[in-house]
Design a protein around this motif. Sequence first.
Motif, mmCIF file in Angstrom:
data_model
loop_
_atom_site.group_PDB
_atom_site.id
_atom_site.type_symbol
_atom_site.label_atom_id
_atom_site.label_comp_id
_atom_site.label_asym_id
_atom_site.label_seq_id
_atom_site.Cartn_x
_atom_site.Cartn_y
_atom_site.Cartn_z
ATOM 1 N N MET A 44 0.803 -1.140 0.124
ATOM 2 C CA MET A 44 0.040 0.081 -0.019
ATOM 3 C C MET A 44 1.055 1.212 0.016
ATOM 4 O O MET A 44 0.689 2.148 -0.590
ATOM 5 N N LYS A 45 1.907 1.534 0.656
ATOM 6 C CA LYS A 45 2.909 2.490 0.694
ATOM 7 C C LYS A 45 3.294 2.581 -0.635
ATOM 8 O O LYS A 45 3.664 3.824 -1.125
ATOM 9 N N GLU A 46 3.814 1.591 -1.215
ATOM 10 C CA GLU A 46 4.141 1.708 -2.821
ATOM 11 C C GLU A 46 3.411 2.297 -3.707
ATOM 12 O O GLU A 46 3.658 3.041 -4.714
ATOM 13 N N THR A 47 1.959 1.877 -3.465
ATOM 14 C CA THR A 47 0.988 2.216 -4.459
ATOM 15 C C THR A 47 0.241 3.444 -3.977
ATOM 16 O O THR A 47 -0.126 4.202 -5.213
ATOM 17 N N ALA A 48 0.238 4.041 -2.851
ATOM 18 C CA ALA A 48 -0.401 5.118 -2.724
ATOM 19 C C ALA A 48 0.036 6.462 -3.468
ATOM 20 O O ALA A 48 -0.954 7.225 -3.665
ATOM 21 N N PRO A 49 1.504 6.806 -3.718
ATOM 22 C CA PRO A 49 1.667 7.947 -4.538
ATOM 23 C C PRO A 49 0.909 8.048 -6.040
ATOM 24 O O PRO A 49 0.604 8.947 -6.573
ATOM 25 N N LEU A 50 0.569 6.792 -6.363
ATOM 26 C CA LEU A 50 -0.093 6.439 -7.975
ATOM 27 C C LEU A 50 -1.634 6.978 -7.652
ATOM 28 O O LEU A 50 -2.188 7.400 -8.851
ATOM 29 N N THR A 51 -2.207 7.352 -6.506
ATOM 30 C CA THR A 51 -3.891 7.612 -6.566
ATOM 31 C C THR A 51 -3.749 9.034 -6.038
ATOM 32 O O THR A 51 -4.661 9.652 -5.876
ATOM 33 N N ARG A 52 -2.650 9.807 -6.109
ATOM 34 C CA ARG A 52 -2.859 11.291 -5.843
ATOM 35 C C ARG A 52 -4.046 11.774 -6.799
ATOM 36 O O ARG A 52 -4.057 11.499 -8.034
ATOM 37 N N LEU A 78 -6.320 -0.085 8.437
ATOM 38 C CA LEU A 78 -7.305 0.798 8.147
ATOM 39 C C LEU A 78 -6.631 2.351 8.452
ATOM 40 O O LEU A 78 -6.623 3.333 7.868
ATOM 41 N N ARG A 79 -6.022 2.449 9.490
ATOM 42 C CA ARG A 79 -5.208 3.494 10.014
ATOM 43 C C ARG A 79 -4.222 3.791 8.967
ATOM 44 O O ARG A 79 -3.952 5.097 8.783
ATOM 45 N N PHE A 80 -3.328 2.862 8.330
ATOM 46 C CA PHE A 80 -2.478 3.115 7.286
ATOM 47 C C PHE A 80 -3.180 3.861 6.148
ATOM 48 O O PHE A 80 -2.745 4.736 5.491
ATOM 49 N N ILE A 81 -4.368 3.143 5.860
ATOM 50 C CA ILE A 81 -4.869 3.852 4.670
ATOM 51 C C ILE A 81 -5.508 5.236 4.796
ATOM 52 O O ILE A 81 -5.280 6.119 3.939
ATOM 53 N N PHE A 271 -7.899 0.237 -12.534
ATOM 54 C CA PHE A 271 -7.318 1.498 -12.379
ATOM 55 C C PHE A 271 -6.411 1.996 -13.405
ATOM 56 O O PHE A 271 -5.620 1.420 -13.988
ATOM 57 N N GLY A 272 -6.536 3.220 -13.970
ATOM 58 C CA GLY A 272 -5.593 3.651 -14.792
ATOM 59 C C GLY A 272 -5.934 3.513 -16.229
ATOM 60 O O GLY A 272 -5.245 3.177 -16.888
ATOM 61 N N GLY A 273 -7.247 2.628 -16.419
ATOM 62 C CA GLY A 273 -7.607 1.982 -17.733
ATOM 63 C C GLY A 273 -7.050 0.870 -17.839
ATOM 64 O O GLY A 273 -7.097 0.222 -18.968
#
Length: 400
Positions: A44-52, A78-81, A271-273
């Motif tokens: 999730m940490k690796e993926t999160a920047p892609l969802t800005r 959930l806290r991390f999300i 996501f992202g097509g």
Amino acid sequence: MAEKLGIYIHIPFCRSKCDYCDFYSLAGQEGRMDDYQKALLAHMKETAPLTRGWQVDTVYFGGGTPSFYGEKRLRELLRFIAKRFDLAKDAEITVECNPDSVDQKMLQVLRRAGFNRLSLGVQSACDCELQSLHRPHSYQQAVEAVKAARAAKFQNLSLDLIYGLPGQTMEGWQNTLEQVLTLKPEHLSCYGLKVEEGTPLDYRVSRGEVLPDDDAQADMYLWTVERLAREGFRQYEISNFARPGCQSRHNLRYWMGRPYIGFGPGAHSDFGGRRYSFVRDLETYISGVLGGGVVIDSSDLIPARERGSEYLMLRLRTTRGIEEWEYRREFFLNFDPIEQKLEEYERQGWAERHDRRWNLTPKGFLVSNQLISDLLVIQEEATLEKTLPRLKQGMPPKEP
């Protein structure tokens, strides 16, 4: 305004494996939970920047049995999300639970952490039916779990049920539904039992065990639709019924073709097509995420033509259905041949029209696989008719 996104977290651990289940889940692997938690957090940490630029408005913890994973790990996820993603204040946050793996204290912890929707796997009100599936709980445990959920202030409760079970009669199914209605859930998912290849139930059937046939299942289904309507539940998808305002926003995301990201072995994303999935293997997923290996199982860029097929396939699972100008505007395809077929379905009592919007009826839902398949053939033929003139002129096919 930020676009909306859903997150799915797959928890593949179970106390025991049910005979009908073909989801990716494992029994007896509790010792791998801590390493799996590390892998999920890292992924999730690796993926999160892609969802800005995207706001997460639904989060769904499915399984497996998320409640078996423990409230401490669920709360940490959930806290991390909430920290790494733009989590909407009114986000729908669902956790799946089995009655044997929850109590009031645990549910209070989850509710305070922000979980606001509970999906409880009840399946039957008959203990002999539960035992025949190798479910790890009794119906009384389900009743106690509902009481615990209400005491913990959960106001959005969904119960899962299965009809067409081994030895089940219409009377037995009716008794299950009537008992469950006394628990006053906001949402019910009622699934017809399907024998999945390679499951213990498949083996049992191959050895001669008899299940209610298709006609018996159809009778159970049609009775269910009518009974729940009288109780104030609105059917909004083939197997799902809700009181007003209590539809599953996360699951509607799938059926409406809206974007979501999944985490965990076997989890899917759109996501992202691009549609992609992760390997269905716990050890490969953990080692791949933590060690920099490959965890993608499949990945495809989805062309507009395929999105048009998905529109028919997914929307016609819902009572919202499809709409002529929505179809023309989104996919630049001719709706006329689709409508002609739908008019044929209407004469058979399988579809109905409200202004320009079409949906399948409960009788149509019973044969929806065949009806939708026929519509997809018609769509493909219409697309070819549009493409052939360009090919004859030596021009490349135009993406619809």
